[in-house]
Design a protein around this motif. Structure first.
Motif, mmCIF file in Angstrom:
data_model
loop_
_atom_site.group_PDB
_atom_site.id
_atom_site.type_symbol
_atom_site.label_atom_id
_atom_site.label_comp_id
_atom_site.label_asym_id
_atom_site.label_seq_id
_atom_site.Cartn_x
_atom_site.Cartn_y
_atom_site.Cartn_z
ATOM 1 N N GLU A 24 -10.404 7.734 -19.524
ATOM 2 C CA GLU A 24 -9.453 8.822 -19.695
ATOM 3 C C GLU A 24 -9.605 9.817 -18.543
ATOM 4 N N ASN A 25 -8.492 10.348 -18.079
ATOM 5 C CA ASN A 25 -8.421 11.294 -16.957
ATOM 6 C C ASN A 25 -8.704 10.650 -15.601
ATOM 7 N N GLY A 26 -8.732 9.328 -15.538
ATOM 8 C CA GLY A 26 -8.875 8.659 -14.258
ATOM 9 C C GLY A 26 -7.616 8.851 -13.426
ATOM 10 N N LEU A 27 -7.739 8.562 -12.121
ATOM 11 C CA LEU A 27 -6.606 8.671 -11.197
ATOM 12 C C LEU A 27 -6.127 7.285 -10.807
ATOM 13 N N PHE A 28 -4.840 7.051 -10.952
ATOM 14 C CA PHE A 28 -4.199 5.776 -10.644
ATOM 15 C C PHE A 28 -3.106 6.049 -9.624
ATOM 16 N N VAL A 29 -3.215 5.468 -8.435
ATOM 17 C CA VAL A 29 -2.240 5.720 -7.378
ATOM 18 C C VAL A 29 -1.203 4.599 -7.339
ATOM 19 N N VAL A 30 0.038 4.986 -7.125
ATOM 20 C CA VAL A 30 1.125 4.025 -6.972
ATOM 21 C C VAL A 30 1.879 4.346 -5.687
ATOM 22 N N ILE A 125 -6.331 11.987 -2.383
ATOM 23 C CA ILE A 125 -7.095 11.783 -3.612
ATOM 24 C C ILE A 125 -8.060 10.631 -3.369
ATOM 25 N N GLN A 126 -8.899 10.354 -4.355
ATOM 26 C CA GLN A 126 -9.720 9.158 -4.362
ATOM 27 C C GLN A 126 -9.562 8.519 -5.738
ATOM 28 N N ALA A 127 -8.531 7.702 -5.866
ATOM 29 C CA ALA A 127 -8.203 7.060 -7.135
ATOM 30 C C ALA A 127 -9.171 5.924 -7.434
ATOM 31 N N LEU A 137 0.680 0.854 1.748
ATOM 32 C CA LEU A 137 -0.642 1.249 2.247
ATOM 33 C C LEU A 137 -1.315 2.342 1.417
ATOM 34 N N ILE A 138 -1.647 2.032 0.170
ATOM 35 C CA ILE A 138 -2.306 3.007 -0.708
ATOM 36 C C ILE A 138 -3.803 3.119 -0.460
ATOM 37 N N GLY A 139 -4.365 2.243 0.354
ATOM 38 C CA GLY A 139 -5.817 2.195 0.534
ATOM 39 C C GLY A 139 -6.455 3.513 0.901
ATOM 40 N N MET A 140 -5.743 4.351 1.636
ATOM 41 C CA MET A 140 -6.288 5.647 2.034
ATOM 42 C C MET A 140 -6.508 6.568 0.839
ATOM 43 N N HIS A 141 -5.945 6.217 -0.321
ATOM 44 C CA HIS A 141 -6.082 7.059 -1.507
ATOM 45 C C HIS A 141 -6.932 6.425 -2.601
ATOM 46 N N LEU A 142 -7.726 5.419 -2.228
ATOM 47 C CA LEU A 142 -8.650 4.793 -3.171
ATOM 48 C C LEU A 142 -10.080 5.211 -2.841
ATOM 49 N N GLN A 143 -10.949 5.182 -3.834
ATOM 50 C CA GLN A 143 -12.362 5.453 -3.578
ATOM 51 C C GLN A 143 -12.888 4.441 -2.562
ATOM 52 N N PRO A 144 -14.013 4.728 -1.914
ATOM 53 C CA PRO A 144 -14.459 3.930 -0.767
ATOM 54 C C PRO A 144 -14.595 2.419 -0.944
ATOM 55 N N VAL A 145 -14.990 1.906 -2.088
ATOM 56 C CA VAL A 145 -15.131 0.454 -2.205
ATOM 57 C C VAL A 145 -14.005 -0.096 -3.069
ATOM 58 N N ALA A 146 -12.937 -0.526 -2.411
ATOM 59 C CA ALA A 146 -11.780 -1.085 -3.107
ATOM 60 C C ALA A 146 -11.971 -2.591 -3.273
ATOM 61 N N VAL A 147 -11.599 -3.082 -4.440
ATOM 62 C CA VAL A 147 -11.714 -4.498 -4.765
ATOM 63 C C VAL A 147 -10.324 -5.006 -5.138
ATOM 64 N N ALA A 159 9.597 -7.195 -3.321
ATOM 65 C CA ALA A 159 8.450 -6.506 -2.723
ATOM 66 C C ALA A 159 7.132 -7.173 -3.085
ATOM 67 N N ASN A 160 6.257 -7.321 -2.106
ATOM 68 C CA ASN A 160 4.899 -7.781 -2.367
ATOM 69 C C ASN A 160 4.203 -6.786 -3.278
ATOM 70 N N LEU A 161 3.336 -7.304 -4.144
ATOM 71 C CA LEU A 161 2.547 -6.451 -5.026
ATOM 72 C C LEU A 161 1.078 -6.686 -4.732
ATOM 73 N N VAL A 162 0.363 -5.619 -4.463
ATOM 74 C CA VAL A 162 -1.081 -5.677 -4.260
ATOM 75 C C VAL A 162 -1.714 -4.684 -5.228
ATOM 76 N N CYS A 163 -2.720 -5.148 -5.948
ATOM 77 C CA CYS A 163 -3.422 -4.293 -6.900
ATOM 78 C C CYS A 163 -4.878 -4.166 -6.471
ATOM 79 N N ALA A 164 -5.476 -3.023 -6.794
ATOM 80 C CA ALA A 164 -6.881 -2.811 -6.455
ATOM 81 C C ALA A 164 -7.542 -1.916 -7.485
ATOM 82 N N ARG A 165 -8.819 -2.144 -7.660
ATOM 83 C CA ARG A 165 -9.685 -1.252 -8.425
ATOM 84 C C ARG A 165 -10.802 -0.854 -7.475
ATOM 85 N N THR A 166 -11.635 0.058 -7.889
ATOM 86 C CA THR A 166 -12.762 0.433 -7.055
ATOM 87 C C THR A 166 -14.052 0.247 -7.830
ATOM 88 N N ARG A 167 -15.147 0.240 -7.108
ATOM 89 C CA ARG A 167 -16.469 0.156 -7.733
ATOM 90 C C ARG A 167 -17.426 1.022 -6.937
#
Length: 183
Positions: A24-30, A125-127, A137-147, A159-167
């Motif tokens: 809850e209260n996490g950040l999700f970038v689109v 942000i760091q989603a 190009l959402i990578g600039m708004h993800l936390q440092p280790v994107a998976v 449109a191509n769809l790319v999804c990522a989470r971080t760890r």
């Protein structure tokens, strides 16, 4: 057509959230190019109907899970993000002054700005997770280790769809042990 696009976006977000294990209260970038969804070159065919359909589907899922949505603007606004004021305050994000438009900010960010109760713009942000619809190009708004996360949906419209989470980063070298919950 819009219903199919919305369903694909909803499915992709739900599948990503299952893998990302966001709290809850996490950040999700689109990031979303309505031009690419419609089969055109990014930034050349802004479509508010497509953006609205995708926004509504994605936002409904994230609201249900109590996760903040950050809508990435296009390069004309330096990929700033539209968030609810509550998210900016929660994460102590400095607010900047800009109102996105379909051709200067993008249709998806414009949809967010009009739908949010109290929208504000922030520069970065760091989603913890996000989806990129149309190579925005959402990578600039993800936390440092994107998976990268593979979901059943590969494209939304054209449109191509790319999804990522971080760890969290792994530290400590070869003798270190890691918590399986964060892999």
């Amino acid at each position: 057509m819009y219903e199919d696009l919305a369903k694909a976006a909803e499915t992709a977000v739900r599948e990503l959230l299952e893998t990302a294990r966001m709290k809850e209260n996490g950040l999700f970038v689109v990031g979303c190019s309505s031009s690419e969804v419609a089969g055109h070159k990014i930034g050349t065919f802004s479509n508010t109907e497509i953006a609205d359909a995708l926004f509504e589907a994605i936002y409904a899922v994230l609201k249900e899970k109590k996760i903040f949505l950050a809508a990435q603007c296009c390069e004309h606004l330096n990929r700033a993000l539209i968030v609810e004021r509550e998210a900016a305050e929660y994460y102590r994000l400095p607010i900047v002054n800009v109102v996105p438009q379909p051709k200067a900010g993008g249709s998806f960010a414009t949809a967010a700005y009009h739908a949010f109760r109290e929208p504000v713009a922030v520069e970065r942000i760091q989603a913890q997770a996000g989806i990129d619809i149309g190579d925005t190009l959402i990578g600039m708004h993800l936390q440092p280790v994107a998976v990268p996360v593979r979901v059943s949906i590969r494209k939304i419209g054209e449109a191509n769809l790319v999804c990522a989470r971080t760890r969290p980063k792994f530290i400590g070298g070869e003798r270190a042990h890691y918590d399986e919950r964060y892999l």
